[in-house]
Design a protein around this motif. Structure first.
Motif, PDB file in Angstrom:
ATOM      1  N   HIS A  81      -9.743  -1.512  11.493  1.00 43.08           N
ATOM      2  CA  HIS A  81      -8.431  -0.901  11.826  1.00 43.08           C
ATOM      3  C   HIS A  81      -7.802  -0.040  10.606  1.00 43.08           C
ATOM      4  O   HIS A  81      -8.988   0.039   9.610  1.00 43.08           O
ATOM      5  CB  HIS A  81      -7.171  -1.447  11.371  1.00 43.08           C
ATOM      6  CG  HIS A  81      -7.078  -2.826  10.813  1.00 43.08           C
ATOM      7  ND1 HIS A  81      -7.237  -3.970  10.654  1.00 43.08           N
ATOM      8  CD2 HIS A  81      -6.076  -2.385   8.851  1.00 43.08           C
ATOM      9  CE1 HIS A  81      -7.530  -4.252   9.400  1.00 43.08           C
ATOM     10  NE2 HIS A  81      -6.598  -3.359   8.694  1.00 43.08           N
TER      11      HIS A  81
ATOM     12  N   TYR B  24       1.348   5.396   0.129  1.00 45.52           N
ATOM     13  CA  TYR B  24       0.446   6.851   0.267  1.00 45.52           C
ATOM     14  C   TYR B  24       0.996   8.137  -0.144  1.00 45.52           C
ATOM     15  O   TYR B  24       2.251   7.577   0.532  1.00 45.52           O
ATOM     16  CB  TYR B  24      -0.183   6.705   2.090  1.00 45.52           C
ATOM     17  CG  TYR B  24      -0.900   5.333   2.889  1.00 45.52           C
ATOM     18  CD1 TYR B  24       0.271   4.013   2.858  1.00 45.52           C
ATOM     19  CD2 TYR B  24      -1.844   5.820   3.636  1.00 45.52           C
ATOM     20  CE1 TYR B  24      -0.313   3.065   3.832  1.00 45.52           C
ATOM     21  CE2 TYR B  24      -2.523   4.501   4.152  1.00 45.52           C
ATOM     22  CZ  TYR B  24      -2.378   3.338   3.811  1.00 45.52           C
ATOM     23  OH  TYR B  24      -2.591   2.785   4.445  1.00 45.52           O
TER      24      TYR B  24
ATOM     25  N   VAL C 154      -2.046 -11.758  10.525  1.00 47.41           N
ATOM     26  CA  VAL C 154      -1.035 -10.927   9.540  1.00 47.41           C
ATOM     27  C   VAL C 154      -0.341  -9.935  10.122  1.00 47.41           C
ATOM     28  O   VAL C 154      -0.481  -9.641  10.797  1.00 47.41           O
ATOM     29  CB  VAL C 154      -2.600  -9.286   9.015  1.00 47.41           C
ATOM     30  CG1 VAL C 154      -2.540  -8.832   7.742  1.00 47.41           C
ATOM     31  CG2 VAL C 154      -3.686 -10.438   8.330  1.00 47.41           C
TER      32      VAL C 154
ATOM     33  N   MET D  40      -1.103  -8.801  13.913  1.00 46.65           N
ATOM     34  CA  MET D  40      -2.375  -8.936  13.121  1.00 46.65           C
ATOM     35  C   MET D  40      -3.128 -10.694  13.746  1.00 46.65           C
ATOM     36  O   MET D  40      -2.954 -10.901  12.780  1.00 46.65           O
ATOM     37  CB  MET D  40      -3.554  -8.171  12.867  1.00 46.65           C
ATOM     38  CG  MET D  40      -4.710  -7.811  13.458  1.00 46.65           C
ATOM     39  SD  MET D  40      -5.562  -6.807  12.384  1.00 46.65           S
ATOM     40  CE  MET D  40      -5.639  -7.199  10.650  1.00 46.65           C
TER      41      MET D  40
ATOM     42  N   ASN E 145       0.954  -0.825   0.062  1.00 50.20           N
ATOM     43  CA  ASN E 145      -0.376  -0.041  -0.020  1.00 50.20           C
ATOM     44  C   ASN E 145       0.989   0.858   0.278  1.00 50.20           C
ATOM     45  O   ASN E 145       1.396   1.231   0.717  1.00 50.20           O
ATOM     46  CB  ASN E 145      -1.007   0.096   0.940  1.00 50.20           C
ATOM     47  CG  ASN E 145      -1.928  -1.164   0.595  1.00 50.20           C
ATOM     48  OD1 ASN E 145      -2.993  -1.375   0.193  1.00 50.20           O
ATOM     49  ND2 ASN E 145      -1.960  -1.592   2.386  1.00 50.20           N
TER      50      ASN E 145
ATOM     51  N   ASN F  21       3.694   0.627   2.959  1.00 49.07           N
ATOM     52  CA  ASN F  21       3.257  -0.666   4.082  1.00 49.07           C
ATOM     53  C   ASN F  21       2.930  -1.788   3.452  1.00 49.07           C
ATOM     54  O   ASN F  21       2.115  -2.072   2.449  1.00 49.07           O
ATOM     55  CB  ASN F  21       1.910   0.293   4.838  1.00 49.07           C
ATOM     56  CG  ASN F  21       0.843  -1.379   5.694  1.00 49.07           C
ATOM     57  OD1 ASN F  21       0.005  -2.132   5.105  1.00 49.07           O
ATOM     58  ND2 ASN F  21       1.187  -1.065   6.334  1.00 49.07           N
TER      59      ASN F  21
ATOM     60  N   ILE G 239      -5.751   3.353   8.719  1.00 51.06           N
ATOM     61  CA  ILE G 239      -4.558   4.839   9.243  1.00 51.06           C
ATOM     62  C   ILE G 239      -5.410   5.910   8.544  1.00 51.06           C
ATOM     63  O   ILE G 239      -5.714   5.798   7.269  1.00 51.06           O
ATOM     64  CB  ILE G 239      -3.436   4.922   7.407  1.00 51.06           C
ATOM     65  CG1 ILE G 239      -2.955   3.400   8.012  1.00 51.06           C
ATOM     66  CG2 ILE G 239      -3.038   5.523   7.572  1.00 51.06           C
ATOM     67  CD1 ILE G 239      -1.825   3.621   9.374  1.00 51.06           C
TER      68      ILE G 239
HETATM   69  C1  MD6 Z   1      -1.602  -0.071   6.838  1.00 52.04           C
HETATM   70  N1  MD6 Z   1      -2.615  -1.353   6.894  1.00 52.04           N
HETATM   71  O1  MD6 Z   1      -0.901  -0.138   7.649  1.00 52.04           O
HETATM   72  C2  MD6 Z   1      -3.198  -0.867   6.174  1.00 52.04           C
HETATM   73  N2  MD6 Z   1      -4.301  -4.613   7.883  1.00 52.04           N
HETATM   74  O2  MD6 Z   1      -1.337   0.831   5.910  1.00 52.04           O
HETATM   75  C3  MD6 Z   1      -3.455  -2.353   7.550  1.00 52.04           C
HETATM   76  O3  MD6 Z   1      -4.841  -2.328   6.918  1.00 52.04           O
HETATM   77  C4  MD6 Z   1      -3.552  -3.652   8.636  1.00 52.04           C
HETATM   78  O4  MD6 Z   1      -1.454  -2.949   9.334  1.00 52.04           O
HETATM   79  C5  MD6 Z   1      -3.379  -6.203   8.228  1.00 52.04           C
HETATM   80  C6  MD6 Z   1      -2.752  -5.913   9.826  1.00 52.04           C
HETATM   81  C7  MD6 Z   1      -2.524  -5.223   9.496  1.00 52.04           C
HETATM   82  C8  MD6 Z   1      -2.631  -4.373   9.254  1.00 52.04           C
END
Ligand code: MD6
Ligand code: FE
Length: 212
Positions: free
Chosen positions: A185, A120, A141, A176, A118, A205, A187
């Motif tokens: 959850h 940003y 995860v 997680m 991901n 990320n 951001i």
């Molecule tokens: C982020 N993280 O940190 C988005 N999903 O940009 C997540 O959506 C995420 O951090 C599952 C487990 C841990 C995470």
């Protein structure tokens, strides 16, 4: 551990628990982070980032791509894992360096099948969501933060409940799993320009998951 010069062994570090998610602050050394960025750039060359549309038809502010047997995609038809990049090509392989982070933190889990990236840019965010597109929720995860700081918010199993927040910084790794595996959850925002790791700023990320 292959290549990695981790700042400590996972078993010796005590993570911070935030809404049941274990956050290993500063897990990756600066040299690890630089190596990871090089590997992830190669992934993004082979599989260019794109902005999927939400079910409502709005493009996500986050740009994403993936490595592994599966990537993640979304459009009017919903959220799902897919075996091919929108270009029709297979996803590149998950870099070994990334696999070694999974191995270091969750050695008893099967290998991850999706390494989701991901990205940003300034102003990008990710709304509260659950990670529930996988076939099973028994595996954790693992989430790696690189570049600019991001304000991570964690709630419980219901939308609208109490939440807690933490700034995730470059080199932090979160796990997680267990009872927190389906916690909401997201951001809220990033501090654009707070890190010099990525040449043009922004936050990267990486989340690793078992999909099938
Ligand atoms: C982020 N993280 O940190 C988005 N999903 O940009 C997540 O959506 C995420 O951090 C599952 C487990 C841990 C995470
Ligand atoms: Fe998520």
């Amino acid at each position: 551990m292959d290549f990695l010069k981790l700042n400590g062994l996972a078993c010796e570090l005590s993570p911070i628990s935030i809404g049941g998610i274990d956050v290993y602050k500063g897990f990756l050394s600066i040299s690890d982070q630089k190596l990871l960025v090089e590997e992830l750039r190669k992934v993004a060359v082979a599989a260019p980032v794109f902005s999927p549309k939400t079910k409502a038809g709005r493009p996500m502010s986050v740009r994403l791509t993936a490595a592994g047997n599966f990537g993640w995609y979304s459009d009017h038809a919903g959220y799902r894992y897919v075996e091919r990049h929108p270009s029709g090509c297979a996803w590149p392989e998950i870099p070994n360096l990334i696999l070694s982070i999974w191995q270091a933190l969750v050695p008893d889990s099967p290998k991850p099948e999706c390494c989701l990236l991901n990205f940003y840019g300034e102003g990008a965010r990710m709304g509260l969501h659950q990670d529930r597109d996988e076939a099973r929720f028994e595996w954790p995860v693992v989430s790696i933060s690189l570049g600019d700081e991001g304000l991570f918010r964690v709630g419980g199993l219901e939308r609208g409940g109490k939440t807690a927040s933490i700034w995730l910084q470059s080199g932090d790794v979160a796990v997680m799993g267990g009872a927190a595996r389906l916690n909401y959850h997201g951001i809220d925002r990033i501090k654009f320009g707070s890190s010099t790791l990525l040449k043009d700023g922004g936050r990267l990320n990486v989340t690793l998951r078992v999909v099938t």
